[in-house]
Design a protein around this motif. Structure first.
Motif: not given
Lengths: 281, 281
Positions: A86-96
């Motif tokens: 849920d926390a990332i659902s609107d994001l296009n690019f994420i890095c860990a």
């Protein structure tokens, strides 16, 4: 030298672009104090949007507010989520952010390259995020399998552990450094805008955009459900590992929204098509 | 290709050059805890030599040792000076970290430029140092007047204050980043350095390899044949375009040989699995 009219709509577009700063997402942080110091590190470099997945000691947190000092607005505006997806659902690019490369086929970036990448995407109106794990154990492999890249700071192997606020500080620093470089270049070109720079290198067509994490989730759920029905995910214990591998593979593709539709069309067709041929026998 | 003889004296010279890392100098730090966390931040980026001018609460400091965690050697080996001038006397180049430019005619550098400068000097055998002031008041103008440059981190003016350990962390990070860049260049030239670097950027696991073009062809043929049967490639004229899009998508994934096997397994399963469920009806 003034190259363009500083019109109202233009100013608004710029303001909007400026608002597209990376979101910071803390996954199951343990101590309120660490949330507060992380918020302060964000504010040091102009990052304002904080999301928290399941803070261990509950929310709101007096400790977090206290430790944030003059970044208390970041803490007060933080949004709490019960699941990582849920926390990332609107994001296009994420890095860990991780301390070591994991046994995964996933791009590994330096903080500098990650910041550059996020700036390029931001300029196209895409929304980015940086993910930080639990103080003790970091991010697990399932969390990471949702991410587009891994970021590793060039720490000394003999003393590799950074605390949460320090990790946030380095990423914030690199993001702002790239931001400054870009703005200086724009200023040199006589342009006043923060973000409408010249065409950058990349693999995207003009009108396309990276799929959001919500669209990706829809794809993965669809695929997993069909693979379960078809018997591909036979051994239940191995399912999470297999789905992580598949997610890693498909995320490396950097699918656009159109690609996600195509992939889902292919899945549906492969499944139904053979139904149809069965029925016609 | 070996570009030079890896002789004993040369190795020693390199080792010595590598040892010429910037010295960190804390001027009249107030809290032992801050000295300890600063030492840990140094160790995170391979800096080992700590000098302290008049620590307010005396020396040795139990608090400093406790806060340093596994960087305790940095604290134990710290050298205490009673004057700033003594602490800097053997150094060739020093920079003063400050939150704002001072009313002084003195070069102002970014952390990045300062790190580059220190690397250049180090390669000539010069010794450099980075100076950090008191927690409350920073460096005074007399301290700064001894320094070659001022360094200012690109913080947000609305939230500009960094604590001591964070300021040390950023400088250590920039120093090591420049160090890595340099050593990568050396490695490209076929020279071996002592630098035991962090994970390199990249996308591959050690044992995996990119799929061959033959394996890719097999995958595309397999997929195209199933998509034809299922009716996905309805309009014959559009088939080549559609398959080009799908190929582009899958090639962006940079599949390994194992990925190709997984993808073909998925295709087979989606097609056959639904046969099976049909049959079982």
């Amino acid at each position: 030298m003034k190259l363009e009219v500083d019109s109202q709509p233009l100013r608004e577009a710029r303001r909007e672009a400026n608002n597209l700063r990376p979101v910071i997402i803390l996954v199951e942080p343990q101590l309120g104090e660490n949330i507060g110091t992380a918020a302060r590190a964000m504010a040091n470099f102009g990052l304002r949007e904080l999301r928290i997945v399941n803070p261990r000691d509950g929310w709101p947190s007096e400790m977090a507010e206290k430790a944030s000092a003059n970044a208390i607005e970041v803490v007060k505006n933080a949004v709490i989520y019960s699941t990582f997806e849920d926390a990332i659902s609107d994001l296009n690019f994420i890095c860990a952010t991780t301390a070591r490369p994991r046994e995964m086929v996933k791009p590994v970036l330096s903080p500098e390259s990650a910041a550059q990448k996020m700036h390029q995407l931001t300029q196209k109106g895409e929304k980015t995020g940086i993910i930080f794990g639990r103080e003790k154990s970091g991010l697990n492999n399932t969390d990471i399998s949702h991410c587009d890249s891994i970021v590793i700071a060039p720490v000394d192997p003999d003393c590799a552990s950074l605390n949460l606020a320090q990790a946030v500080l380095l990423m914030g620093y690199e993001w702002r450094r790239q931001f400054s470089i870009e703005n200086e270049e724009q200023a040199t070109l006589g342009r006043k805008t923060d973000f409408d720079g010249p065409a950058k290198e990349g693999i995207r067509l003009k009108d396309s955009r990276n799929a959001t994490k919500g669209e990706m989730s829809g794809l993965f759920t669809h695929l997993e459900s069909e693979l379960e029905k078809s018997g591909f995910l036979r051994t239940v214990e191995k399912t999470p590992q297999m789905m992580r591998n598949i997610r890693n593979m498909i995320i490396r593709m950097q699918p656009t929204d159109q690609d996600v539709r195509t992939l889902r069309g292919i899945i549906t067709s492969l499944v139904n098509g053979s139904h149809r041929s069965e029925n016609s026998k």
